[in-house]
Design a protein around this motif. Sequence first.
Motif, PDB file in Angstrom:
ATOM      1  N   TYR A 101      -4.020   8.754   2.477  1.00 11.11           N
ATOM      2  CA  TYR A 101      -4.775   8.074   3.525  1.00 11.11           C
ATOM      3  C   TYR A 101      -6.274   8.027   3.261  1.00 11.11           C
ATOM      4  CZ  TYR A 101      -0.445   8.715   6.136  1.00 11.11           C
ATOM      5  OH  TYR A 101       0.857   8.709   6.522  1.00 11.11           O
ATOM      6  N   ASP A 102      -6.833   9.083   2.720  1.00  9.63           N
ATOM      7  CA  ASP A 102      -8.278   9.166   2.531  1.00  9.63           C
ATOM      8  C   ASP A 102      -8.739   8.654   1.170  1.00  9.63           C
ATOM      9  OD1 ASP A 102      -8.639  10.252   5.067  1.00  9.63           O
ATOM     10  OD2 ASP A 102      -8.327  12.296   4.346  1.00  9.63           O
ATOM     11  N   CYS A 103      -7.826   8.160   0.355  1.00 11.93           N
ATOM     12  CA  CYS A 103      -8.180   7.645  -0.973  1.00 11.93           C
ATOM     13  C   CYS A 103      -8.673   6.200  -0.859  1.00 11.93           C
ATOM     14  CB  CYS A 103      -6.978   7.702  -1.908  1.00 11.93           C
ATOM     15  SG  CYS A 103      -6.377   9.374  -2.190  1.00 11.93           S
ATOM     16  N   ALA A 104      -9.514   5.820  -1.785  1.00 14.58           N
ATOM     17  CA  ALA A 104     -10.027   4.445  -1.812  1.00 14.58           C
ATOM     18  C   ALA A 104      -8.877   3.464  -2.049  1.00 14.58           C
ATOM     19  CB  ALA A 104     -11.075   4.296  -2.906  1.00 14.58           C
ATOM     20  N   ALA A 105      -8.999   2.274  -1.493  1.00 11.12           N
ATOM     21  CA  ALA A 105      -7.950   1.261  -1.606  1.00 11.12           C
ATOM     22  C   ALA A 105      -7.672   0.907  -3.066  1.00 11.12           C
ATOM     23  CB  ALA A 105      -8.333   0.011  -0.823  1.00 11.12           C
ATOM     24  N   GLU A 106      -8.705   0.798  -3.890  1.00 12.54           N
ATOM     25  CA  GLU A 106      -8.505   0.464  -5.305  1.00 12.54           C
ATOM     26  C   GLU A 106      -7.697   1.538  -6.006  1.00 12.54           C
ATOM     27  OE1 GLU A 106     -12.536   0.025  -6.485  1.00 12.54           O
ATOM     28  OE2 GLU A 106     -12.584  -2.100  -5.983  1.00 12.54           O
ATOM     29  N   PHE A 107      -7.950   2.814  -5.675  1.00 16.57           N
ATOM     30  CA  PHE A 107      -7.173   3.906  -6.272  1.00 16.57           C
ATOM     31  C   PHE A 107      -5.723   3.840  -5.821  1.00 16.57           C
ATOM     32  CE2 PHE A 107      -5.253   8.097  -5.905  1.00 16.57           C
ATOM     33  CZ  PHE A 107      -5.219   8.447  -7.247  1.00 16.57           C
ATOM     34  N   ARG A 108      -5.488   3.617  -4.513  1.00 15.52           N
ATOM     35  CA  ARG A 108      -4.112   3.544  -4.010  1.00 15.52           C
ATOM     36  C   ARG A 108      -3.351   2.412  -4.677  1.00 15.52           C
ATOM     37  NH1 ARG A 108      -6.702   3.621   0.966  1.00 15.52           N
ATOM     38  NH2 ARG A 108      -5.749   1.626   1.480  1.00 15.52           N
ATOM     39  N   ASP A 149       0.845  -1.191   0.000  1.00 15.02           N
ATOM     40  CA  ASP A 149       0.000   0.000   0.000  1.00 15.02           C
ATOM     41  C   ASP A 149       0.880   1.242   0.000  1.00 15.02           C
ATOM     42  OD1 ASP A 149      -2.312   1.523   0.076  1.00 15.02           O
ATOM     43  OD2 ASP A 149      -3.008   0.738   2.002  1.00 15.02           O
TER      44      ASP A 149
END
Length: 112
Positions: A65-72, A55
């Motif tokens: 930190y505040d971004c969606a997991a798929e975007f990260r 990650d």
Amino acid sequence: VRARNGWYVRRAGPFQSGLPGGARGEGGGAAASTVLDCVMPGSEEGGEEVLYVLDVMTWNGLEMYDCAAEFRMFWVRSKLAEVDLARCRPGNEVRMLPVPAFAADAAGVRAA
């Protein structure tokens, strides 16, 4: 780099990398830092160490930190490909690869 039990699995102190903020003399301080969540399973054949990136927390000072997991996941894969961290070279002492990921469907389970 430390193991879960707190023991060093790699020499103490920072190491040079091609990440933003990862090389001596690059400047920028915390504003240019990159923070990744990684695992290091051990040395591969030939003694090269590999960090598998799970990650991204910050990239070149940009907080994720505040971004969606798929975007990260998309972001870190794209950025790692841009800076070519898949091989050791001067200025990049440790290989960094994205952890393999598969879709959460029947085809993804078969591929895994």
